[in-house]
Motif scaffolding. Sequence first.
Motif, PDB file in Angstrom:
ATOM      1  N   ARG A 196       2.954   9.245  -6.222  1.00 33.50           N
ATOM      2  CA  ARG A 196       3.553  10.560  -5.934  1.00 33.50           C
ATOM      3  C   ARG A 196       4.763  10.822  -6.815  1.00 33.50           C
ATOM      4  NH1 ARG A 196       7.957  12.722  -4.124  1.00 33.50           N
ATOM      5  NH2 ARG A 196       8.936  10.671  -3.876  1.00 33.50           N
TER       6      ARG A 196
ATOM      7  N   GLN B 180     -10.314   6.862  -7.859  1.00 34.87           N
ATOM      8  CA  GLN B 180      -9.008   6.638  -7.235  1.00 34.87           C
ATOM      9  C   GLN B 180      -8.940   5.334  -6.437  1.00 34.87           C
ATOM     10  OE1 GLN B 180      -8.119   9.254  -3.665  1.00 34.87           O
ATOM     11  NE2 GLN B 180      -9.847  10.392  -4.513  1.00 34.87           N
TER      12      GLN B 180
ATOM     13  N   ARG C  66      -6.226   2.382  -7.093  1.00 33.12           N
ATOM     14  CA  ARG C  66      -5.384   1.862  -6.008  1.00 33.12           C
ATOM     15  C   ARG C  66      -5.545   0.342  -5.870  1.00 33.12           C
ATOM     16  NH1 ARG C  66      -6.722   7.076  -3.129  1.00 33.12           N
ATOM     17  NH2 ARG C  66      -4.679   8.012  -2.632  1.00 33.12           N
TER      18      ARG C  66
ATOM     19  N   GLU D 281       0.827  -1.204   0.000  1.00 30.15           N
ATOM     20  CA  GLU D 281       0.000   0.000   0.000  1.00 30.15           C
ATOM     21  C   GLU D 281       0.864   1.258   0.000  1.00 30.15           C
ATOM     22  OE1 GLU D 281      -3.559   1.860   2.782  1.00 30.15           O
ATOM     23  OE2 GLU D 281      -3.332  -0.314   2.638  1.00 30.15           O
ATOM     24  N   THR D 282       1.895   1.255   0.822  1.00 31.33           N
ATOM     25  CA  THR D 282       2.815   2.393   0.883  1.00 31.33           C
ATOM     26  C   THR D 282       3.545   2.568  -0.446  1.00 31.33           C
ATOM     27  OG1 THR D 282       3.132   2.020   3.255  1.00 31.33           O
ATOM     28  CG2 THR D 282       4.792   3.340   2.139  1.00 31.33           C
TER      29      THR D 282
ATOM     30  N   THR E 134       1.177   9.528   1.674  1.00 27.09           N
ATOM     31  CA  THR E 134      -0.221   9.978   1.662  1.00 27.09           C
ATOM     32  C   THR E 134      -0.266  11.507   1.616  1.00 27.09           C
ATOM     33  OG1 THR E 134      -0.213   9.883   4.076  1.00 27.09           O
ATOM     34  CG2 THR E 134      -1.114   7.981   2.909  1.00 27.09           C
TER      35      THR E 134
ATOM     36  N   GLU F 288       1.333   4.248  -3.106  1.00 28.32           N
ATOM     37  CA  GLU F 288       1.198   5.698  -2.909  1.00 28.32           C
ATOM     38  C   GLU F 288       2.475   6.428  -3.297  1.00 28.32           C
ATOM     39  OE1 GLU F 288      -1.748   7.108  -2.183  1.00 28.32           O
ATOM     40  OE2 GLU F 288      -2.479   5.038  -2.239  1.00 28.32           O
ATOM     41  N   GLU F 289       3.627   5.814  -2.992  1.00 30.47           N
ATOM     42  CA  GLU F 289       4.894   6.449  -3.343  1.00 30.47           C
ATOM     43  C   GLU F 289       5.094   6.483  -4.856  1.00 30.47           C
ATOM     44  OE1 GLU F 289       9.024   7.900  -2.931  1.00 30.47           O
ATOM     45  OE2 GLU F 289       7.012   8.305  -2.185  1.00 30.47           O
TER      46      GLU F 289
ATOM     47  N   HIS G 132      -0.371  13.084  -1.314  1.00 26.80           N
ATOM     48  CA  HIS G 132       0.076  13.525  -2.635  1.00 26.80           C
ATOM     49  C   HIS G 132      -1.125  13.998  -3.458  1.00 26.80           C
ATOM     50  CE1 HIS G 132      -1.543   9.986  -4.660  1.00 26.80           C
ATOM     51  NE2 HIS G 132      -1.015   9.230  -3.708  1.00 26.80           N
TER      52      HIS G 132
ATOM     53  N   ASN H 283       4.303  17.488  -6.042  1.00 28.24           N
ATOM     54  CA  ASN H 283       4.477  16.203  -5.380  1.00 28.24           C
ATOM     55  C   ASN H 283       5.922  15.910  -4.988  1.00 28.24           C
ATOM     56  OD1 ASN H 283       1.875  15.237  -5.152  1.00 28.24           O
ATOM     57  ND2 ASN H 283       1.886  14.181  -7.123  1.00 28.24           N
TER      58      ASN H 283
END
Length: 396
Positions: free
Chosen positions: A276, A348, A352, A268-269, A333, A272-273, A335, A314
């Motif tokens: 971004r 979104q 994801r 999950e991290t 998170t 998001e990275e 971004h 970003n």
Amino acid sequence: MSDLTLPMARRHPLDPPDELGELRRQAPLHRLTFADGHLGWLVTGYAAARAVLADPRFSNRPEGMHPPLPGRMELAKRQDFRVPPGMFLRTDPPEHTRYRRLLTGQFTVRRMKALEPRIAEITEEHLDAMEAAGPPADLVESFALPIPSLVICELLGVPYEDRARFQEDARVLFNLETKVEDALAAVGSTMAYLHDLIGRKRDKPDDDLLSGLIEGGELTDEELTGVGFLLLVAGHETTANMLGLGTYALLTNPAQLAALRDDPSITETAVEELLRYLTIVHLGPLRSAVEDVEIEGVLIRAGETVALSLSAANRDPARFPGGDTLDVTRPATGHLSFGHGIHQCLGQQLARTEMRIAYPALVRRFPGLRLAVTPEEVPMRSDMSIYGVHRLPVTW
């Protein structure tokens, strides 16, 4: 008059133009000359971009917009600025509010959770096909494009066998050099296809999103066509490019690839990275001020167009320290890759979900996955309004 025009040239394919970072270091807003000579603003700072996107004094309607790039000038001049019914992305409240209210319930976290088994099944089917065919493969054609295309087709109730038509129309539409006649023809082609499909669904509804909206009875066929156009085109084009470009980023940063492969708990991290760091919406969005607005001490006059560089925002070190480096363990998170405010991306959670399933499945299935060409030989989508890779030759 400002001599600053929108920076476009990238020195490295995963980094925004160097000038954007330099501009952000100087100030969060800069005077920008648009392609038609309009003097407006470029936003490069995170806080300023977030403020503009959240402020109702900025409009998203096309009437007040000026094109930042010469390739879009003729299109801007030729349009009569009438937003097609249902094309809610280019509307403001209260019209926008009505459409979002009808659609938000279709894209809840709960509904996306319910889609996970089917998305996982689709992903595994495409990995099976890649494995059976053997290396090398074009990851865009074999994996990145078909997965979100099939998912959005099933969600909307669009026959997947018709995908070649709308995918080609999308390619034409997103190409920055497309002639105005070709762009308008591409929109017209997909709209005509969807209008016909909606007519058939009205006669014979099914268990899909478009049928549900028809049965809700609040939208005309023209509105449903506009809504369907936005969801269909955005629903496959954006996620497909994130999967392709994200894989390219991981393959050219082997330590980050290994971290994701070896520790599924960071998925999950990592998603998001990647969102971004890559920021595939690399041009715009645009807003126009409907009254005088002060942002970060700068007065933006009514009628001025503002171009927001989400790529620069970003990577703002004030919000993301060390943001020019890809770190899949970074809590990214907040971004702006899905936008912010009332126009924040409706799909979104779907995007994801697809990425959280697809990336780990790919790197687990092919632990030896690597580029089949040098990184420099991968064709980048610098000529498109959604950034990514045109092709991604891989082997394993």
